[in-house]
Design a protein around this motif. Sequence first.
Motif, PDB file in Angstrom:
ATOM      1  N   ARG A  69       0.829  -1.203   0.000  1.00 32.37           N
ATOM      2  CA  ARG A  69       0.000   0.000   0.000  1.00 32.37           C
ATOM      3  C   ARG A  69       0.864   1.255   0.000  1.00 32.37           C
ATOM      4  O   ARG A  69       0.622   2.199  -0.759  1.00 32.37           O
ATOM      5  N   PHE A  70       1.902   1.278   0.846  1.00 38.84           N
ATOM      6  CA  PHE A  70       2.767   2.453   0.943  1.00 38.84           C
ATOM      7  C   PHE A  70       3.673   2.564  -0.284  1.00 38.84           C
ATOM      8  O   PHE A  70       3.919   3.668  -0.787  1.00 38.84           O
ATOM      9  N   ALA A  71       4.166   1.425  -0.762  1.00 34.63           N
ATOM     10  CA  ALA A  71       5.025   1.432  -1.950  1.00 34.63           C
ATOM     11  C   ALA A  71       4.261   1.981  -3.151  1.00 34.63           C
ATOM     12  O   ALA A  71       4.790   2.788  -3.924  1.00 34.63           O
ATOM     13  N   SER A  72       3.004   1.552  -3.298  1.00 32.54           N
ATOM     14  CA  SER A  72       2.188   2.018  -4.411  1.00 32.54           C
ATOM     15  C   SER A  72       1.946   3.521  -4.322  1.00 32.54           C
ATOM     16  O   SER A  72       2.049   4.233  -5.325  1.00 32.54           O
ATOM     17  N   TYR A  73       1.651   4.011  -3.133  1.00 30.31           N
ATOM     18  CA  TYR A  73       1.395   5.439  -2.943  1.00 30.31           C
ATOM     19  C   TYR A  73       2.631   6.260  -3.292  1.00 30.31           C
ATOM     20  O   TYR A  73       2.549   7.274  -4.003  1.00 30.31           O
ATOM     21  N   ILE A  74       3.789   5.847  -2.793  1.00 27.13           N
ATOM     22  CA  ILE A  74       5.025   6.589  -3.049  1.00 27.13           C
ATOM     23  C   ILE A  74       5.367   6.564  -4.526  1.00 27.13           C
ATOM     24  O   ILE A  74       5.733   7.588  -5.124  1.00 27.13           O
ATOM     25  N   CYS A  75       5.235   5.379  -5.158  1.00 25.01           N
ATOM     26  CA  CYS A  75       5.574   5.258  -6.576  1.00 25.01           C
ATOM     27  C   CYS A  75       4.664   6.124  -7.444  1.00 25.01           C
ATOM     28  O   CYS A  75       5.125   6.775  -8.388  1.00 25.01           O
ATOM     29  N   LYS A  76       3.372   6.135  -7.134  1.00 26.23           N
ATOM     30  CA  LYS A  76       2.447   6.964  -7.900  1.00 26.23           C
ATOM     31  C   LYS A  76       2.766   8.442  -7.733  1.00 26.23           C
ATOM     32  O   LYS A  76       2.676   9.226  -8.691  1.00 26.23           O
ATOM     33  N   THR A  77       3.143   8.828  -6.526  1.00 25.39           N
ATOM     34  CA  THR A  77       3.507  10.223  -6.272  1.00 25.39           C
ATOM     35  C   THR A  77       4.748  10.606  -7.078  1.00 25.39           C
ATOM     36  O   THR A  77       4.801  11.687  -7.683  1.00 25.39           O
ATOM     37  N   VAL A  78       5.739   9.719  -7.082  1.00 28.34           N
ATOM     38  CA  VAL A  78       6.979   9.973  -7.828  1.00 28.34           C
ATOM     39  C   VAL A  78       6.700  10.073  -9.321  1.00 28.34           C
ATOM     40  O   VAL A  78       7.155  11.000 -10.004  1.00 28.34           O
ATOM     41  N   VAL A  79       5.948   9.122  -9.857  1.00 32.74           N
ATOM     42  CA  VAL A  79       5.650   9.102 -11.295  1.00 32.74           C
ATOM     43  C   VAL A  79       4.845  10.332 -11.690  1.00 32.74           C
ATOM     44  O   VAL A  79       5.125  10.967 -12.724  1.00 32.74           O
ATOM     45  N   ASP A  80       3.841  10.678 -10.900  1.00 31.18           N
ATOM     46  CA  ASP A  80       3.037  11.866 -11.201  1.00 31.18           C
ATOM     47  C   ASP A  80       3.912  13.117 -11.259  1.00 31.18           C
ATOM     48  O   ASP A  80       3.723  13.987 -12.124  1.00 31.18           O
ATOM     49  N   ARG A  81       4.868  13.197 -10.353  1.00 28.48           N
ATOM     50  CA  ARG A  81       5.753  14.361 -10.319  1.00 28.48           C
ATOM     51  C   ARG A  81       6.613  14.424 -11.581  1.00 28.48           C
ATOM     52  O   ARG A  81       6.774  15.488 -12.192  1.00 28.48           O
ATOM     53  N   TYR A  82       7.146  13.282 -11.981  1.00 33.50           N
ATOM     54  CA  TYR A  82       7.999  13.255 -13.180  1.00 33.50           C
ATOM     55  C   TYR A  82       7.194  13.555 -14.442  1.00 33.50           C
ATOM     56  O   TYR A  82       7.651  14.310 -15.319  1.00 33.50           O
ATOM     57  N   LEU A  83       6.000  12.972 -14.551  1.00 36.54           N
ATOM     58  CA  LEU A  83       5.185  13.212 -15.739  1.00 36.54           C
ATOM     59  C   LEU A  83       4.735  14.666 -15.810  1.00 36.54           C
ATOM     60  O   LEU A  83       4.716  15.268 -16.889  1.00 36.54           O
ATOM     61  N   LYS A  84       4.379  15.225 -14.678  1.00 43.89           N
ATOM     62  CA  LYS A  84       3.954  16.628 -14.653  1.00 43.89           C
ATOM     63  C   LYS A  84       5.102  17.548 -15.049  1.00 43.89           C
ATOM     64  O   LYS A  84       4.904  18.552 -15.752  1.00 43.89           O
TER      65      LYS A  84
END
Length: 237
Positions: free
Chosen positions: A16-31
């Motif tokens: 759950r935490f790994a998924s949240y962190i990874c999505k946050t990281v990816v969203d930041r890079y894509l943005k």
Amino acid sequence: MISTAAVKIINILPDRFASYICKTVVDRYLKKYANIYIDGSENLKGIRTPTIFICNHLSNSDGLVLEKALKAIDPTFVAGVKLSDNAVTSIGMNVVKTTKIKPDTVDKEGLRKIINLVKQGESILIFPEGTRSRVGSLIEAKKGTILIARMTEAPIVPIGLYGTEKLLPINKEGDMSAENFNHADVHINIGKQFELPEAAADQNKKDYEDLAIKYAMNKIAELLPENYRGVYGDGSC
């Protein structure tokens, strides 16, 4: 890209935490790096599901940007097992739903899982080429997509994608952990849902599969600029 050491720490966290962190990281890079343009979203309205999405493959960022475009349908992505083994690419596996398959093998177990997912009502996304194109245009596709479509009787939605080869270029030495994001315009062109042509009564299996995969890949080629169409550039079936 995020450091390998940081990724290793993320990968030992609870899912759950790994998924949240990874999505946050990816969203930041894509943005920060990607200007994403989506055409054909209207073709997703009223489609028959489950469906099989097929798309050309240029970069390890393909699944990340497609997940944004297809969020309303939330398909499961068919991914090669080696992506889970790499510390950095495993980030993507925590962002999108995936089912794994062994590339360049007759992975009966992997195919069975995919077919069962579709029969249970899950839409999937497949990269029929089976690997990222190192030439920046369509390469010859594998025929597994045809088997899945015939076994499930699911319709297909083609997607043409380009610009990701600039967003996250393939490392020339094959080291996926050394790949880095760059500023790029990314274009996602979603086509109309279709069904494979019927096999002729006197047509053998190989001839039909050859015809069917060319038919499907030409649907992708039609959604791409000419210089991305590669071996399917003439539109022949």
